[in-house]
Write a protein that holds these residues in place. Sequence first.
Motif, short mmCIF file in Angstrom:
data_model
loop_
_atom_site.label_atom_id
_atom_site.label_comp_id
_atom_site.label_asym_id
_atom_site.label_seq_id
_atom_site.Cartn_x
_atom_site.Cartn_y
_atom_site.Cartn_z
N MET A 107 45.99 -7.17 101.93
CA MET A 107 45.91 -6.53 103.09
C MET A 107 44.21 -6.82 103.28
O MET A 107 43.47 -6.49 102.40
CB MET A 107 46.29 -5.16 103.22
CG MET A 107 46.23 -4.71 104.57
SD MET A 107 46.56 -3.02 104.56
CE MET A 107 44.94 -2.23 104.34
N SER A 108 43.87 -7.27 104.44
CA SER A 108 42.43 -7.07 104.87
C SER A 108 42.26 -6.91 106.25
O SER A 108 43.26 -7.17 107.05
CB SER A 108 41.78 -8.49 104.47
OG SER A 108 42.42 -9.48 105.12
N ALA A 122 48.96 1.55 101.90
CA ALA A 122 48.44 0.29 101.69
C ALA A 122 46.87 0.53 102.08
O ALA A 122 46.14 -0.19 101.49
CB ALA A 122 49.14 -0.60 102.76
N LEU A 123 46.50 1.28 102.94
CA LEU A 123 45.04 1.25 103.43
C LEU A 123 44.44 2.17 102.42
O LEU A 123 43.24 1.88 102.08
CB LEU A 123 45.12 2.10 104.75
CG LEU A 123 43.63 2.42 105.31
CD1 LEU A 123 43.32 0.92 105.51
CD2 LEU A 123 43.69 3.19 106.73
N SER A 171 43.71 -0.16 99.50
CA SER A 171 42.99 -1.50 99.75
C SER A 171 41.30 -0.84 99.80
O SER A 171 40.55 -1.29 99.38
CB SER A 171 43.26 -1.95 101.23
OG SER A 171 42.30 -2.92 101.54
N GLU A 172 41.36 0.28 100.53
CA GLU A 172 39.94 1.17 100.63
C GLU A 172 39.48 1.45 99.31
O GLU A 172 38.29 1.66 99.01
CB GLU A 172 40.00 2.11 101.68
CG GLU A 172 40.02 1.48 103.12
CD GLU A 172 38.73 0.49 103.37
OE1 GLU A 172 37.84 0.71 103.22
OE2 GLU A 172 39.06 -0.41 104.04
N THR A 219 44.34 -4.45 95.51
CA THR A 219 44.47 -5.86 96.19
C THR A 219 46.21 -5.33 96.65
O THR A 219 46.93 -4.77 96.13
CB THR A 219 44.78 -6.93 95.32
OG1 THR A 219 43.57 -6.95 94.57
CG2 THR A 219 45.24 -8.15 96.00
N VAL A 220 46.48 -5.65 97.87
CA VAL A 220 47.52 -5.29 98.57
C VAL A 220 48.31 -6.80 99.23
O VAL A 220 47.56 -7.29 100.29
CB VAL A 220 47.52 -4.17 99.69
CG1 VAL A 220 48.99 -3.91 100.52
CG2 VAL A 220 46.93 -2.90 99.02
N THR A 221 49.34 -7.05 98.91
CA THR A 221 49.94 -8.39 99.34
C THR A 221 51.35 -8.09 99.53
O THR A 221 52.01 -7.22 99.10
CB THR A 221 49.55 -9.39 98.20
OG1 THR A 221 50.47 -9.53 97.15
CG2 THR A 221 48.18 -9.68 97.94
N PRO A 264 48.22 -11.66 101.96
CA PRO A 264 48.11 -10.45 102.68
C PRO A 264 49.11 -10.01 103.34
O PRO A 264 49.75 -10.15 104.15
CB PRO A 264 46.82 -10.96 103.63
CG PRO A 264 46.18 -12.13 103.03
CD PRO A 264 47.49 -13.03 102.58
N ALA A 304 50.94 -3.62 95.86
CA ALA A 304 49.78 -2.99 95.61
C ALA A 304 49.17 -2.65 94.26
O ALA A 304 49.99 -2.02 93.61
CB ALA A 304 49.58 -1.63 96.55
N HIS A 330 46.86 -7.56 89.13
CA HIS A 330 47.49 -7.99 90.68
C HIS A 330 48.27 -9.26 90.04
O HIS A 330 49.30 -9.61 90.33
CB HIS A 330 46.84 -7.82 91.78
CG HIS A 330 47.32 -8.37 92.85
ND1 HIS A 330 47.68 -9.73 93.16
CD2 HIS A 330 48.13 -8.01 93.72
CE1 HIS A 330 48.40 -9.91 94.30
NE2 HIS A 330 48.80 -8.76 94.78
#
Length: 270
Positions: free
Chosen positions: A1-2, A226-227, A230-231, A235-237, A243, A253, A259
């Motif tokens: 996720m980005s 997820a957030l 990520s923050e 790595t979240v895919t 992503p 995640a 990952h």
Amino acid sequence: MSTSMPFDAGTTLLSDVSAAVKTAGRTLRDRFTPTARGVSLSEIVREIHANDEAVLNVLREPLLRARPGSQWAEDELAGGPLPAGEWWVVDPAEGNINHVHGMEDWAVTATLVSDNLPVLTVVHLPLTGDTYTAVAGGGARLNDRPLKVSAKTDLGAALTGTGQASPAENERTFRRIGESVTAMLTSGLVVRVSVPATLQLIHVAAGGMDAFWQFSDVRSGLVAGALLVSEAGGTVTDLAGEPWTTGSRDFLAAAPGIHAAALKVLSPIA
């Protein structure tokens, strides 16, 4: 996720959302008993719906007021992409099944999703008073402490987890969950299988767990975690390695150092 750019939450949005979620958390805490409520399925479902209704009654209007122009995603168990714009994805009792059974693993979550990516989230645990927050581009925190994912690089040393998103998952999903647990038990160190997802994902964000995956697109259980992950540097895919967004069919995640290895184990499970 980005996200393409940091999210501008202004000076008060995060504090306003935190205050609303904490107020809702007090409502849910007041409904908690240390013994199970309900014996039959119909009684359990009635208790779950009562929790949801009580919390939403005090949460919905403050959130919509905090972000003028935002919309409300009504169905807590819905999946798939949302229409363009900003949406509140809320779980008024994340881990509701635990709450009505007198167990302590539950929370209140509120996440602002913009064009199918979470950009701000608050997760409050009423029994401990802990609050997890994240803003896209601004990091993740537990209360006032920055969060950072695990530094592990060996999947064989990893504590990982998964679980079902809802009782109504289909047989294929249940089979995939079982096969994935077996595969990860073989490749990793320990696997936790529990609900709710957010309560595992906060541990991934804090570095206590190393990965979490789920064969589901139920938004409300994934957007907050997820957030946060990520923050916190994770790595979240999806399980194809792309992503993750709310339109993804599955979810992984993980700490960046494991990952790729986790993806190699999980992606063949169809």
